[in-house]
Design a protein around this motif. Structure first.
Motif, mmCIF file in Angstrom:
data_model
loop_
_atom_site.group_PDB
_atom_site.id
_atom_site.type_symbol
_atom_site.label_atom_id
_atom_site.label_comp_id
_atom_site.label_asym_id
_atom_site.label_seq_id
_atom_site.Cartn_x
_atom_site.Cartn_y
_atom_site.Cartn_z
ATOM 1 N N ASP A 27 -39.547 -33.882 30.992
ATOM 2 C CA ASP A 27 -40.964 -33.833 30.635
ATOM 3 C C ASP A 27 -41.458 -32.405 30.763
ATOM 4 O O ASP A 27 -41.396 -31.804 31.844
ATOM 5 C CB ASP A 27 -41.788 -34.739 31.562
ATOM 6 C CG ASP A 27 -41.520 -36.218 31.324
ATOM 7 O OD1 ASP A 27 -41.130 -36.564 30.192
ATOM 8 O OD2 ASP A 27 -41.684 -37.000 32.272
ATOM 9 N N ARG A 28 -41.943 -31.852 29.673
ATOM 10 C CA ARG A 28 -42.391 -30.469 29.686
ATOM 11 C C ARG A 28 -43.861 -30.368 30.083
ATOM 12 O O ARG A 28 -44.650 -31.280 29.852
ATOM 13 C CB ARG A 28 -42.211 -29.844 28.301
ATOM 14 C CG ARG A 28 -40.759 -29.750 27.852
ATOM 15 C CD ARG A 28 -40.675 -29.251 26.416
ATOM 16 N NE ARG A 28 -39.296 -29.153 25.935
ATOM 17 C CZ ARG A 28 -38.970 -28.931 24.667
ATOM 18 N NH1 ARG A 28 -39.934 -28.765 23.761
ATOM 19 N NH2 ARG A 28 -37.710 -28.852 24.309
ATOM 20 N N ARG A 29 -44.204 -29.243 30.679
ATOM 21 C CA ARG A 29 -45.606 -28.994 30.990
ATOM 22 C C ARG A 29 -46.391 -28.838 29.695
ATOM 23 O O ARG A 29 -45.818 -28.579 28.629
ATOM 24 C CB ARG A 29 -45.751 -27.733 31.845
ATOM 25 C CG ARG A 29 -45.305 -26.461 31.153
ATOM 26 C CD ARG A 29 -45.577 -25.220 31.972
ATOM 27 N NE ARG A 29 -45.098 -24.024 31.295
ATOM 28 C CZ ARG A 29 -45.759 -23.377 30.339
ATOM 29 N NH1 ARG A 29 -46.939 -23.823 29.936
ATOM 30 N NH2 ARG A 29 -45.249 -22.298 29.779
ATOM 31 N N GLU A 80 -41.768 -25.876 21.236
ATOM 32 C CA GLU A 80 -42.678 -26.892 20.710
ATOM 33 C C GLU A 80 -42.846 -26.749 19.200
ATOM 34 O O GLU A 80 -42.924 -27.744 18.483
ATOM 35 C CB GLU A 80 -44.031 -26.794 21.408
ATOM 36 C CG GLU A 80 -43.994 -27.181 22.889
ATOM 37 C CD GLU A 80 -43.613 -28.642 23.094
ATOM 38 O OE1 GLU A 80 -44.245 -29.511 22.477
ATOM 39 O OE2 GLU A 80 -42.669 -28.904 23.851
#
Length: 440
Positions: free
Chosen positions: A158-160, A244
């Motif tokens: 899970d990315r910030r 992203e």
């Protein structure tokens, strides 16, 4: 003036967009002092990177001024100057993007000690990688030693959240911002310019080619790779933002971003990566030949694809990734020379030459690092014929061979003697005791 003040010590995060240390500080404090300290200990390492850095600082100052702030410039020891500035402006906190090199670890340790002594709160933030070093660990280990399992886990992290640039940055009254350094001369005449605007423009222009990346990234003459690595090295663009924009986490380009993260987590666990063999029991039976080392450095080995790569690096402060593999493999596996001087040469010339990736990739090629097949060797002629099939890359960077047609440009020693005499190009270096298969 009442209110709370923080200092943000900038290092390799020279941007406003998706900057966790800066964005969080601007949200939590009334006044924020962005600080960059020019450390004399680093000034002479690479004229190319020094020029790029100073361009980045000039752009960042302009961007901060547009938001009501400024970039404070100091010269000296980063820790001492940070503590001194914090005292001058009455700061209660210092923010810093976490880094992994031995230099960065020592800076962080000293800064933490000094902040405790002066009753300052120090907080470290992510931002130099997509996934932070240490965020994922193998069972029973402190870091991943092999890339493939790391990549599988990395894809599912899970990315910030990506952060917007602060709309306003307010400095305390009376702070002396300092002068920007004069723009120095770089050694590479065709080096890319530094700065966040150049990074964002480059990313925007390159993204339409993403669907073709798997077909084009090894085309040496085509030169259609992203060329984002210098901007990632100085933090002019956020690696998370790049990932992203790329989207699919299994995409070959995103895989390259994961390789970057991989070497950061390796370096965090093994900070001696620039000087000591990473792989236990690695063979280091190197020979030492100053003349051969100089010929390799200057691009006059007589191996066209190697010389082309080294000359591109000297001209642009950048080298195609396939050429990096070939030139490093030639130095270590063909000439049999130590990888450490190779690390130093790349570190001097490359705009993107950081500790983790430069040293990690060199050790991979030399067979002392994370490669699961440490004895593999890259045949430079076969590599040239596969990734520069028309010879255009070689002819571009080795003008002595511009008249040689087709694949013959990769093996000029096979030309008739009268043709060779007209080229003004050296014969391949001789290696004592070696019998290269491509020379037969």
């Amino acid at each position: 003036m009442s209110g709370r003040t923080a200092v943000v010590l900038l290092t390799r995060d020279l941007r406003l967009h998706d900057h966790p240390a800066l964005a969080t500080s601007c949200a939590a404090f009334d006044r924020v002092v962005p600080l960059y300290v020019l450390d004399p200990a680093l000034a002479e390492w690479s004229p190319n990177r020094t020029r790029f850095l100073h361009q980045c600082l000039a752009e960042l100052r302009d961007a901060l001024r547009e938001r009501g702030g400024d970039l404070v410039i100091r010269r000296g020891d980063p820790v001492a100057e940070t503590i001194r500035l914090a005292g001058e402006v009455g700061a209660e906190a210092v923010a810093l993007s976490a880094d992994v090199s031995r230099y960065a670890a020592r800076r962080e340790r000293r800064l933490r000690e000094e902040c405790e002594r002066h009753r300052l709160h120090l907080k470290l933030f992510p931002g130099l990688t997509v996934v932070e070093p240490g965020a994922v660990r193998p069972t029973g280990g402190d870091h991943y030693r092999v890339f493939s399992p790391y990549f599988r886990v990395w894809q599912g992290v899970d990315r910030r959240a990506e952060l917007a640039a602060p709309k306003r940055v307010e400095l305390p009254d009376g702070v002396q911002v300092g002068r920007l350094p004069a723009l120095p001369e770089g050694e590479s005449p065709d080096a890319a310019p530094g700065g966040e605007s150049h990074a964002r423009r480059r990313l925007k222009q390159w993204l339409p080619t993403l669907d073709r990346y798997d077909d084009i990234h090894d085309d040496m003459a085509g030169d259609e790779t992203s060329r984002l690595s210098p901007y990632l090295r100085f933090g002019c663009v956020s690696p998370l933002a790049v990932a992203e924009r790329a989207g699919d986490r299994s995409h070959p380009f995103v895989r390259q971003l994961c390789w970057r993260d991989f070497y950061y987590q390796v370096t965090a666990a093994f900070p001696e990566i620039s000087t000591k063999a990473y792989r236990r029991g690695a063979s280091e039976d190197w020979r030492y030949d100053d003349e051969a080392m100089a010929a390799w450095t200057e691009g006059r080995t007589g191996m066209p694809i190697v010389d082309a790569g080294m000359r591109q690096m000297r001209a642009e402060g950048w080298m195609h990734n396939r050429a990096r593999l070939i030139t490093a493999g030639y130095l270590t596996k063909v000439l049999g020379l130590d990888w450490r001087p190779g690390v130093a040469v790349f570190a001097r010339w490359l705009l993107d030459g950081d500790v983790a990736n430069n040293s990690g990739n060199w050790q991979w090629v030399a067979g002392t690092g994370n490669d699961s097949r440490p004895y593999r060797s890259l045949n430079p002629v076969r590599q040239a014929e596969r990734y520069d099939p028309t010879g255009d890359y070689v002819r571009r960077w080795v003008p002595e061979l511009a008249s040689v047609a087709g694949k013959a440009v990769h093996q000029p020693w096979r030309l008739p003697p009268e043709a060779r005499r007209t080229l003004d190009y050296p014969a391949p270096l001789e290696v004592p005791g070696a019998d290269p298969v491509w020379m037969r």
